[in-house]
Enzyme design. Structure first.
Site, PDB file in Angstrom:
ATOM      1  N   ASP A  85       0.824  -1.289  -0.174  1.00  0.00           N
ATOM      2  CA  ASP A  85       0.237  -0.095   0.060  1.00  0.00           C
ATOM      3  C   ASP A  85       0.862   1.330  -0.340  1.00  0.00           C
ATOM      4  O   ASP A  85       2.013   1.377   0.878  1.00  0.00           O
ATOM      5  CB  ASP A  85      -0.840   0.021   1.433  1.00  0.00           C
ATOM      6  CG  ASP A  85      -1.541   1.079   1.364  1.00  0.00           C
ATOM      7  OD1 ASP A  85      -1.892   2.700   0.918  1.00  0.00           O
ATOM      8  OD2 ASP A  85      -3.172   1.040   0.981  1.00  0.00           O
ATOM      9  N   ASP A  96      -3.303   7.547  -3.556  1.00  0.00           N
ATOM     10  CA  ASP A  96      -3.475   6.080  -2.231  1.00  0.00           C
ATOM     11  C   ASP A  96      -3.485   4.653  -3.286  1.00  0.00           C
ATOM     12  O   ASP A  96      -4.149   4.736  -4.315  1.00  0.00           O
ATOM     13  CB  ASP A  96      -4.891   6.275  -1.140  1.00  0.00           C
ATOM     14  CG  ASP A  96      -4.711   5.016  -0.027  1.00  0.00           C
ATOM     15  OD1 ASP A  96      -3.886   4.401  -0.623  1.00  0.00           O
ATOM     16  OD2 ASP A  96      -6.097   5.301   0.426  1.00  0.00           O
ATOM     17  N   HIS A 156     -12.516   5.684   1.161  1.00  0.00           N
ATOM     18  CA  HIS A 156     -12.932   6.917   1.501  1.00  0.00           C
ATOM     19  C   HIS A 156     -12.668   7.154   0.202  1.00  0.00           C
ATOM     20  O   HIS A 156     -11.940   7.567  -0.468  1.00  0.00           O
ATOM     21  CB  HIS A 156     -12.110   6.378   2.675  1.00  0.00           C
ATOM     22  CG  HIS A 156     -10.843   5.973   2.503  1.00  0.00           C
ATOM     23  ND1 HIS A 156      -9.819   7.420   1.981  1.00  0.00           N
ATOM     24  CD2 HIS A 156      -9.932   4.757   2.130  1.00  0.00           C
ATOM     25  CE1 HIS A 156      -8.576   6.622   1.701  1.00  0.00           C
ATOM     26  NE2 HIS A 156      -8.847   5.145   1.775  1.00  0.00           N
ATOM     27  N   HIS A 164      -7.962   9.961   4.664  1.00  0.00           N
ATOM     28  CA  HIS A 164      -8.618   9.087   5.540  1.00  0.00           C
ATOM     29  C   HIS A 164     -10.179   9.860   5.701  1.00  0.00           C
ATOM     30  O   HIS A 164     -10.562  10.365   6.571  1.00  0.00           O
ATOM     31  CB  HIS A 164      -8.777   7.637   6.661  1.00  0.00           C
ATOM     32  CG  HIS A 164      -9.434   7.172   5.941  1.00  0.00           C
ATOM     33  ND1 HIS A 164     -10.671   6.600   6.257  1.00  0.00           N
ATOM     34  CD2 HIS A 164      -8.577   5.394   5.330  1.00  0.00           C
ATOM     35  CE1 HIS A 164     -11.848   4.972   6.129  1.00  0.00           C
ATOM     36  NE2 HIS A 164     -10.353   4.686   6.180  1.00  0.00           N
ATOM     37  N   GLU A 189     -11.036   1.003  -2.226  1.00  0.00           N
ATOM     38  CA  GLU A 189      -9.409  -0.204  -1.998  1.00  0.00           C
ATOM     39  C   GLU A 189     -10.882  -1.628  -1.853  1.00  0.00           C
ATOM     40  O   GLU A 189     -12.114  -1.818  -0.912  1.00  0.00           O
ATOM     41  CB  GLU A 189      -8.413  -0.157  -1.218  1.00  0.00           C
ATOM     42  CG  GLU A 189      -9.133   0.650   0.586  1.00  0.00           C
ATOM     43  CD  GLU A 189      -8.093   0.930   1.080  1.00  0.00           C
ATOM     44  OE1 GLU A 189      -7.500   0.534   1.602  1.00  0.00           O
ATOM     45  OE2 GLU A 189      -8.584   2.013   1.928  1.00  0.00           O
ATOM     46  N   GLU A 281      -6.387  -1.270  -4.311  1.00  0.00           N
ATOM     47  CA  GLU A 281      -6.268   0.276  -4.679  1.00  0.00           C
ATOM     48  C   GLU A 281      -6.240   0.986  -5.875  1.00  0.00           C
ATOM     49  O   GLU A 281      -5.019   1.176  -5.757  1.00  0.00           O
ATOM     50  CB  GLU A 281      -6.337   0.028  -3.132  1.00  0.00           C
ATOM     51  CG  GLU A 281      -6.781   1.455  -2.553  1.00  0.00           C
ATOM     52  CD  GLU A 281      -5.823   2.230  -1.490  1.00  0.00           C
ATOM     53  OE1 GLU A 281      -5.846   1.816  -0.773  1.00  0.00           O
ATOM     54  OE2 GLU A 281      -6.735   2.767  -0.877  1.00  0.00           O
TER      55      GLU A 281
HETATM   56 MN    MN Z   1      -6.953   3.696   1.550  1.00  0.00          MN
END
Ligand code: MN
Length: 287
Positions: A85, A96, A156, A164, A189, A281
């Protein structure tokens, strides 16, 4: 969205594309997780971005939030389900991204399910779509491929210096009526598992974030709190980014800071039934 804001997001997105390609090549059998995380973080800096958080390398039943420690001995082995990630920020605007590879294998049904469900959900990121509609497609696609989503994990929105932001877009079905809005940025994600589909907190914690100022006794704790607000820009950071403090004192200082409510902790999240977990994601700018 202002021009400057859009330009920063687009820069973060294009750096992320390059970094993801690079990370995919580096994440192979016998790679040291620590070296891998640091190489990826340095690549982000080299390309003119900053890590928006420490690179997470979560293996097998660990779904997220594991970042290697300063003297981490974790090595990627054949068959490991490695989730990487990566957060890239430009002027505080984050992108992200995450991918999973099964070490030594071309692919894996869990990874394919996660990629497929992400692809299906991304089609719905248009103004007016309701959160529950995205979650429905997410869970149905994953169930249709014979696996479970992780019900207490979610996509999100993101915002400047906020990795977030609300609303959350759960992987599992729900009744949330919030709508996707134009001019906003979202990170979707999809966590897929062959386990029961629920994560619990695990240890050791390697990710922290500034919460509020608080009086603390240790000089080292005050110094870390300064870094959390200064060079870490109130975004998540890790022990191995802390400089000029003896490693022996860092854990003690961090404990004092979390006890005082000055820092928030992100412990690793483990699939409750020890199922294997894959995640994919992507971030999108809704225009
Ligand atoms: Mn994320």
């Amino acid at each position: 969205m202002e021009n400057e804001e859009l330009e920063s997001y687009e820069r973060a997105f294009s750096i992320s594309n390059e970094v993801i390609e690079f990370a995919r090549e580096c994440a192979k059998e016998n790679a040291h997780a620590l070296e891998l995380a640091e190489t990826i973080e340095n690549k982000i800096r080299e390309l003119g971005g900053k890590p928006a958080w420490p690179v997470n390398i979560s293996i097998n039943e660990i779904a997220a939030h594991y970042t290697p420690s300063r003297n981490d001995s974790l090595i990627l082995k054949e068959g490991d389900m490695a989730k990487v990630d990566i957060g890239v920020q430009v002027d505080g605007y984050p992108c992200d991204r995450a991918f999973t590879i099964c070490i030594g294998k071309k692919s894996h049904p869990l990874i394919e399910a996660s990629e497929k469900a992400l692809e299906e959900t991304l089609k719905l990121f248009k103004p007016g779509t309701k959160v529950w509609e995205i979650s429905d497609v997410c869970e149905e696609t994953v169930n249709g491929l014979g696996f479970n989503v992780i019900r207490n994990l979610a996509g999100h929105r993101v915002d400047r210096y906020s990795q977030h932001a609300d609303p959350s877009i759960p992987n599992g079905k729900n009744k949330i009526q919030d709508e996707i809005e134009a001019g906003k940025v979202y990170a979707m994600e999809v966590f897929v598992t062959d386990g029961s589909g629920f994560v619990v907190e695990s240890s050791p914690t390697g990710i922290f974030q500034f919460l509020r100022d608080a009086p603390v006794r240790m000089w080292e704790a005050r110094k870390i709190l300064e870094m959390a607000q200064g060079k870490f820009e109130k975004l998540p950071f890790t022990q191995r980014w802390i400089t000029d403090i003896s490693p022996l004192k860092i854990d003690m200082a961090l404990k004092q800071l979390t006890d005082a409510g000055a820092l928030m902790e992100y412990p690793p999240l483990k699939e409750e039934s020890n199922g294997m977990v894959a995640v994919t994601e992507k971030s999108v700018i809704v225009k």
